[in-house]
Scaffold this motif. Structure first.
Motif, PDB file in Angstrom:
ATOM      1  N   MET A 244       0.837  -1.199   0.000  1.00 57.11           N
ATOM      2  CA  MET A 244       0.000   0.000   0.000  1.00 57.11           C
ATOM      3  C   MET A 244       0.874   1.252   0.000  1.00 57.11           C
ATOM      4  O   MET A 244       0.576   2.223  -0.701  1.00 57.11           O
ATOM      5  CB  MET A 244      -0.927  -0.006   1.217  1.00 57.11           C
ATOM      6  N   SER A 245       1.951   1.220   0.764  1.00 50.94           N
ATOM      7  CA  SER A 245       2.859   2.360   0.806  1.00 50.94           C
ATOM      8  C   SER A 245       3.507   2.578  -0.555  1.00 50.94           C
ATOM      9  O   SER A 245       3.653   3.727  -1.012  1.00 50.94           O
ATOM     10  CB  SER A 245       3.934   2.139   1.874  1.00 50.94           C
ATOM     11  N   TYR A 246       3.887   1.504  -1.235  1.00 52.92           N
ATOM     12  CA  TYR A 246       4.514   1.651  -2.543  1.00 52.92           C
ATOM     13  C   TYR A 246       3.521   2.238  -3.544  1.00 52.92           C
ATOM     14  O   TYR A 246       3.889   3.080  -4.378  1.00 52.92           O
ATOM     15  CB  TYR A 246       5.051   0.322  -3.064  1.00 52.92           C
ATOM     16  N   ALA A 247       2.265   1.817  -3.465  1.00 52.80           N
ATOM     17  CA  ALA A 247       1.263   2.362  -4.374  1.00 52.80           C
ATOM     18  C   ALA A 247       1.148   3.875  -4.210  1.00 52.80           C
ATOM     19  O   ALA A 247       0.942   4.606  -5.188  1.00 52.80           O
ATOM     20  CB  ALA A 247      -0.089   1.694  -4.120  1.00 52.80           C
ATOM     21  N   GLU A 248       1.302   4.357  -2.993  1.00 55.59           N
ATOM     22  CA  GLU A 248       1.209   5.798  -2.734  1.00 55.59           C
ATOM     23  C   GLU A 248       2.470   6.540  -3.155  1.00 55.59           C
ATOM     24  O   GLU A 248       2.403   7.702  -3.566  1.00 55.59           O
ATOM     25  CB  GLU A 248       0.963   6.038  -1.238  1.00 55.59           C
ATOM     26  N   ARG A 249       3.641   5.864  -3.065  1.00 53.44           N
ATOM     27  CA  ARG A 249       4.909   6.555  -3.267  1.00 53.44           C
ATOM     28  C   ARG A 249       5.617   6.190  -4.567  1.00 53.44           C
ATOM     29  O   ARG A 249       6.737   6.652  -4.806  1.00 53.44           O
ATOM     30  CB  ARG A 249       5.856   6.238  -2.103  1.00 53.44           C
ATOM     31  N   ALA A 250       4.981   5.403  -5.407  1.00 54.85           N
ATOM     32  CA  ALA A 250       5.663   4.899  -6.605  1.00 54.85           C
ATOM     33  C   ALA A 250       6.204   6.038  -7.462  1.00 54.85           C
ATOM     34  O   ALA A 250       7.346   5.993  -7.932  1.00 54.85           O
ATOM     35  CB  ALA A 250       4.702   4.022  -7.415  1.00 54.85           C
ATOM     36  N   GLU A 251       5.394   7.077  -7.668  1.00 47.06           N
ATOM     37  CA  GLU A 251       5.826   8.178  -8.524  1.00 47.06           C
ATOM     38  C   GLU A 251       7.012   8.924  -7.918  1.00 47.06           C
ATOM     39  O   GLU A 251       7.992   9.238  -8.603  1.00 47.06           O
ATOM     40  CB  GLU A 251       4.664   9.136  -8.759  1.00 47.06           C
ATOM     41  N   ALA A 252       6.933   9.178  -6.619  1.00 49.40           N
ATOM     42  CA  ALA A 252       8.030   9.891  -5.956  1.00 49.40           C
ATOM     43  C   ALA A 252       9.300   9.053  -5.946  1.00 49.40           C
ATOM     44  O   ALA A 252      10.411   9.570  -6.143  1.00 49.40           O
ATOM     45  CB  ALA A 252       7.623  10.258  -4.530  1.00 49.40           C
ATOM     46  N   LEU A 253       9.172   7.749  -5.737  1.00 49.91           N
ATOM     47  CA  LEU A 253      10.349   6.881  -5.728  1.00 49.91           C
ATOM     48  C   LEU A 253      10.977   6.798  -7.119  1.00 49.91           C
ATOM     49  O   LEU A 253      12.203   6.746  -7.255  1.00 49.91           O
ATOM     50  CB  LEU A 253       9.962   5.485  -5.238  1.00 49.91           C
ATOM     51  N   ALA A 254      10.136   6.797  -8.151  1.00 52.77           N
ATOM     52  CA  ALA A 254      10.675   6.759  -9.510  1.00 52.77           C
ATOM     53  C   ALA A 254      11.483   8.012  -9.807  1.00 52.77           C
ATOM     54  O   ALA A 254      12.482   7.964 -10.536  1.00 52.77           O
ATOM     55  CB  ALA A 254       9.532   6.609 -10.507  1.00 52.77           C
ATOM     56  N   GLU A 255      11.060   9.142  -9.256  1.00 55.46           N
ATOM     57  CA  GLU A 255      11.781  10.391  -9.488  1.00 55.46           C
ATOM     58  C   GLU A 255      13.203  10.348  -8.924  1.00 55.46           C
ATOM     59  O   GLU A 255      14.100  11.025  -9.435  1.00 55.46           O
ATOM     60  CB  GLU A 255      11.017  11.558  -8.873  1.00 55.46           C
ATOM     61  N   VAL A 256      13.415   9.563  -7.856  1.00 56.90           N
ATOM     62  CA  VAL A 256      14.758   9.459  -7.290  1.00 56.90           C
ATOM     63  C   VAL A 256      15.489   8.220  -7.782  1.00 56.90           C
ATOM     64  O   VAL A 256      16.577   7.904  -7.293  1.00 56.90           O
ATOM     65  CB  VAL A 256      14.707   9.470  -5.740  1.00 56.90           C
ATOM     66  N   GLY A 257      14.897   7.517  -8.751  1.00 59.64           N
ATOM     67  CA  GLY A 257      15.624   6.437  -9.414  1.00 59.64           C
ATOM     68  C   GLY A 257      15.338   5.044  -8.928  1.00 59.64           C
ATOM     69  O   GLY A 257      16.090   4.122  -9.248  1.00 59.64           O
ATOM     70  N   LEU A 258      14.274   4.841  -8.174  1.00 62.09           N
ATOM     71  CA  LEU A 258      13.962   3.503  -7.667  1.00 62.09           C
ATOM     72  C   LEU A 258      12.665   3.030  -8.318  1.00 62.09           C
ATOM     73  O   LEU A 258      11.602   3.605  -8.100  1.00 62.09           O
ATOM     74  CB  LEU A 258      13.815   3.522  -6.150  1.00 62.09           C
ATOM     75  N   CYS A 259      12.762   1.987  -9.155  1.00 58.42           N
ATOM     76  CA  CYS A 259      11.604   1.500  -9.897  1.00 58.42           C
ATOM     77  C   CYS A 259      11.392   0.020  -9.630  1.00 58.42           C
ATOM     78  O   CYS A 259      12.321  -0.789  -9.757  1.00 58.42           O
ATOM     79  CB  CYS A 259      11.778   1.724 -11.402  1.00 58.42           C
ATOM     80  N   LEU A 260      10.165  -0.339  -9.261  1.00 63.70           N
ATOM     81  CA  LEU A 260       9.787  -1.734  -9.047  1.00 63.70           C
ATOM     82  C   LEU A 260       8.697  -2.096 -10.044  1.00 63.70           C
ATOM     83  O   LEU A 260       7.965  -1.231 -10.533  1.00 63.70           O
ATOM     84  CB  LEU A 260       9.246  -1.932  -7.622  1.00 63.70           C
ATOM     85  N   GLU A 261       8.575  -3.404 -10.309  1.00 63.69           N
ATOM     86  CA  GLU A 261       7.458  -3.861 -11.131  1.00 63.69           C
ATOM     87  C   GLU A 261       6.918  -5.144 -10.530  1.00 63.69           C
ATOM     88  O   GLU A 261       7.671  -5.962  -9.959  1.00 63.69           O
ATOM     89  CB  GLU A 261       7.877  -4.074 -12.581  1.00 63.69           C
ATOM     90  N   PRO A 262       5.580  -5.325 -10.573  1.00 61.54           N
ATOM     91  CA  PRO A 262       4.974  -6.522  -9.970  1.00 61.54           C
ATOM     92  C   PRO A 262       5.523  -7.796 -10.604  1.00 61.54           C
ATOM     93  O   PRO A 262       5.775  -7.859 -11.807  1.00 61.54           O
ATOM     94  CB  PRO A 262       3.481  -6.344 -10.269  1.00 61.54           C
ATOM     95  N   PHE A 263       5.673  -8.833  -9.762  1.00 59.07           N
ATOM     96  CA  PHE A 263       6.181 -10.128 -10.237  1.00 59.07           C
ATOM     97  C   PHE A 263       5.517 -11.227  -9.419  1.00 59.07           C
ATOM     98  O   PHE A 263       6.149 -11.980  -8.698  1.00 59.07           O
ATOM     99  CB  PHE A 263       7.699 -10.185 -10.087  1.00 59.07           C
ATOM    100  N   GLY A 264       4.171 -11.230  -9.477  1.00 60.78           N
ATOM    101  CA  GLY A 264       3.427 -12.216  -8.708  1.00 60.78           C
ATOM    102  C   GLY A 264       2.902 -11.606  -7.419  1.00 60.78           C
ATOM    103  O   GLY A 264       3.272 -10.495  -7.024  1.00 60.78           O
ATOM    104  N   PRO A 265       2.035 -12.326  -6.704  1.00 62.08           N
ATOM    105  CA  PRO A 265       1.421 -11.812  -5.490  1.00 62.08           C
ATOM    106  C   PRO A 265       2.464 -11.457  -4.417  1.00 62.08           C
ATOM    107  O   PRO A 265       3.256 -12.307  -4.000  1.00 62.08           O
ATOM    108  CB  PRO A 265       0.531 -12.980  -5.020  1.00 62.08           C
ATOM    109  N   GLY A 266       2.473 -10.213  -4.019  1.00 65.77           N
ATOM    110  CA  GLY A 266       3.374  -9.769  -2.961  1.00 65.77           C
ATOM    111  C   GLY A 266       4.832  -9.719  -3.354  1.00 65.77           C
ATOM    112  O   GLY A 266       5.691  -9.461  -2.505  1.00 65.77           O
ATOM    113  N   THR A 267       5.160  -9.972  -4.630  1.00 72.84           N
ATOM    114  CA  THR A 267       6.556 -10.002  -5.074  1.00 72.84           C
ATOM    115  C   THR A 267       6.781  -8.938  -6.146  1.00 72.84           C
ATOM    116  O   THR A 267       5.935  -8.739  -7.023  1.00 72.84           O
ATOM    117  CB  THR A 267       6.915 -11.386  -5.640  1.00 72.84           C
ATOM    118  N   TYR A 268       7.936  -8.292  -6.050  1.00 73.08           N
ATOM    119  CA  TYR A 268       8.273  -7.226  -7.001  1.00 73.08           C
ATOM    120  C   TYR A 268       9.712  -7.418  -7.472  1.00 73.08           C
ATOM    121  O   TYR A 268      10.557  -7.954  -6.754  1.00 73.08           O
ATOM    122  CB  TYR A 268       8.140  -5.842  -6.354  1.00 73.08           C
TER     123      TYR A 268
END
Length: 543
Positions: free
Chosen positions: A411-435
């Motif tokens: 839930m926290s990542y969903a809220e902060r994904a855009e801000a984290l991408a701006e500082v260079g940290l990008c995740l992508e879903p890879f199954g339930p609960g896994t990124y």
């Protein structure tokens, strides 16, 4: 069945909303005096305010034909537009509410009027008499809540109510130091100020030791103005009870965004859980503020806050960068005189030697510096990492790492994904609960073991900026010069020179000081040298 309340009950409820204690009476009368342009105010308090309250000023005064109107409900000379409020009072209910709570004797004379008048009022009783009077206004309130036993019994002891009034008056005086003010409690003078500066009021109320560690602040950008005092980092408290703000001259509670901007300017200058001391007056165009948000007018709301927050942040950061912030060794005492002379940034230090293979001894003008080589190197490495963090493009991992996140972290990542991408940290879903971690800031490329920690820290911390700072501080600590590591003279001087170029050279990333300082005059005084005055004269001539 819906029914109308009796008039006397309406008056009691309305009076209780505005006037619940003697301090409320004093606040309303004090604000009226300041709004009237008073430069001298005299206050008296008897029996904690239950028995008698007097507020006299040399302000504009009220014409005799308007005295009775001044005590009517919702009458005011101040309010023209709720969207552009520039006075402390504006709702026109203060004097009327006081009249419902106690007996009021109002004496006033404008300077242009030959004679004055006194209006005595209690609820519906009114009596007016004309007579000579000094220019200004004097309000005397007696028998507070005498006819309202439930409200009177809710008051604290006279001593406790008296302390609240003293604190209230001191708060207003901190924000209006130019006003001459005298407060007498049960015949004893508690505050006597002839008018002056912020520093003079701070010395009167907080003592010279505190006042000597406060930095004067004055800044302006377009329609925004900020004035006041803020403490040097060595002076802090575990509470915010000596950090005050006034907006448009009105003492208010800190709007949370504004408080966070101030605290972020201090960053690691203060230990965790510590707050600076100070008093700030912020003036804004009235359309930037919504002030009618609470009965006691102590809370305000910023409208379109971004320009205001940016201005305050730049002003406080500019103040802290323009003063030497090395902590004194020993701590200043009243005999030590005022804190360090104001000069820009970190001084140019000349290396003298080392002590215990940890501390660098250096001099700058008339001061001796003791620099912790590990803390200094930490600061240098930390700012270099922070620069890379801001400027270098993120790296895409050739072998993306998998990371399992809990429900709260997702839930926290969903809220902060855009801000984290701006500082260079990008995740992508890879199954339930896994990124999959696809991109990371460039400085993390050489520290793969820290990447999961960084991600989880960014999602679990109060802010991801705080999490990044913790990681940068840890990375800076590992390679920093340790105690016992030998340094050649050239290397030691280079370390001092590089430290002077840092954005915040006074502390390491963990908040420990990088340098302590002792003035030459302090050394002379502690050695009992008779040439103390000569030393001071030579220093003045040199500067």
């Amino acid at each position: 069945m819906i029914r109308r309340l009796p008039p006397e009950l309406v008056r009691e409820i309305a009076a209780g909303e505005v006037i619940a204690s003697p301090a409320d009476v004093v606040r309303e009368l004090l604000e009226n005096a300041l709004d009237a342009g008073a430069t001298r105010i005299h206050l008296e308090l008897w029996g904690g305010g239950r028995d008698r309250i007097v507020v006299a000023d040399n302000g504009l005064g009220i014409p005799r034909e308007e005295l009775a109107l001044a005590l009517e409900a919702h009458t005011t000379s101040k309010l023209t537009d709720l969207a552009r409020i520039t006075t402390l009072g504006f709702r026109g209910e203060g004097l009327w509410a006081i009249r419902q709570a106690g007996r009021v004797r109002l004496t006033s004379r404008p300077a242009h009027q030959l004679g004055g008048a006194t209006l005595t009022a209690f609820q519906e009783e009114i009596q007016l008499e004309e007579h000579p009077a000094p220019a200004g206004t004097r309000v005397e309130v007696t028998a507070l809540f005498h006819h309202l036993p439930a409200r009177r019994s809710a008051l604290e002891s006279p001593a406790a109510e008296g302390r609240k009034v003293v604190q209230l008056v001191a708060r207003y005086l901190l924000h209006r130091p130019e006003v001459a003010l005298r407060l007498v409690v049960d015949g004893e003078e508690r505050i006597a100020h002839a008018g002056g500066s912020f520093a003079e009021v701070a010395k009167l109320l907080w003592g010279s030791v505190v006042a000597n560690r406060l930095l004067p602040l004055e800044a302006a950008e377009g329609p925004f103005h900020l004035r006041g005092l803020l403490s040097r980092p060595e002076l802090s408290r575990p509470r915010r009870d000596r950090l005050f703000l006034a907006l448009q001259g009105r003492p208010v509670e800190w709007p949370e965004p504004l408080l966070q901007v101030l605290l972020s300017a201090y960053r690691e200058l203060l230990p965790r859980g510590q707050f600076p001391l100070g008093v700030l007056n912020l003036e804004l165009p009235p359309e930037h503020l919504l002030v009618n948000t609470s009965p006691d007018k102590s809370r305000v709301r910023l409208i379109s806050p971004e320009p205001v927050l940016g201005f305050v942040g730049r002003a406080v950061q500019g103040l802290l960068s323009a003063h030497p912030l090395a902590r004194a060794l020993p701590e200043p005492t009243p005999l030590s005189g005022p804190a360090p002379v104001s000069r820009a940034a970190f001084p140019r230090l000349r290396y003298l030697g080392r002590f215990r293979e940890l501390y660098l001894l250096a001099e700058a003008e008339d001061e001796l510096y003791v620099v912790d080589q590990h803390a200094a190197h930490e600061r240098i490495l930390f700012e270099e990492l922070a620069r890379r963090f801001r400027e270098e493009a993120p790296l895409e991992l050739s072998h993306p790492e998998l990371l399992t996140l809990g429900l709260g972290e997702e839930m926290s990542y969903a809220e902060r994904a855009e801000a984290l991408a701006e500082v260079g940290l990008c995740l992508e879903p890879f199954g339930p609960g896994t990124y999959r971690i696809r991109k990371v800031p460039a400085f993390l490329a050489g520290h793969p073991s820290l990447i999961p920690e960084v991600v989880k820290g960014s999602l679990g911390a109060a802010s991801f900026q705080q999490a990044w700072r913790q990681v940068l501080a840890r990375l800076a600590c590992l390679p920093a010069i340790k105690a016992g590591h030998p340094l050649a003279q050239a290397s030691a001087q280079a370390l001092l020179d590089t430290l002077a170029q840092c954005e915040l050279p006074w502390v390491c990333p963990h908040g420990r000081p990088t340098a302590l300082v002792m003035r030459e005059l302090e050394l002379a005084r502690r050695f009992g040298r008779r040439g103390l005055r000569a030393v001071e004269r030579a220093r003045v001539e040199k500067t």
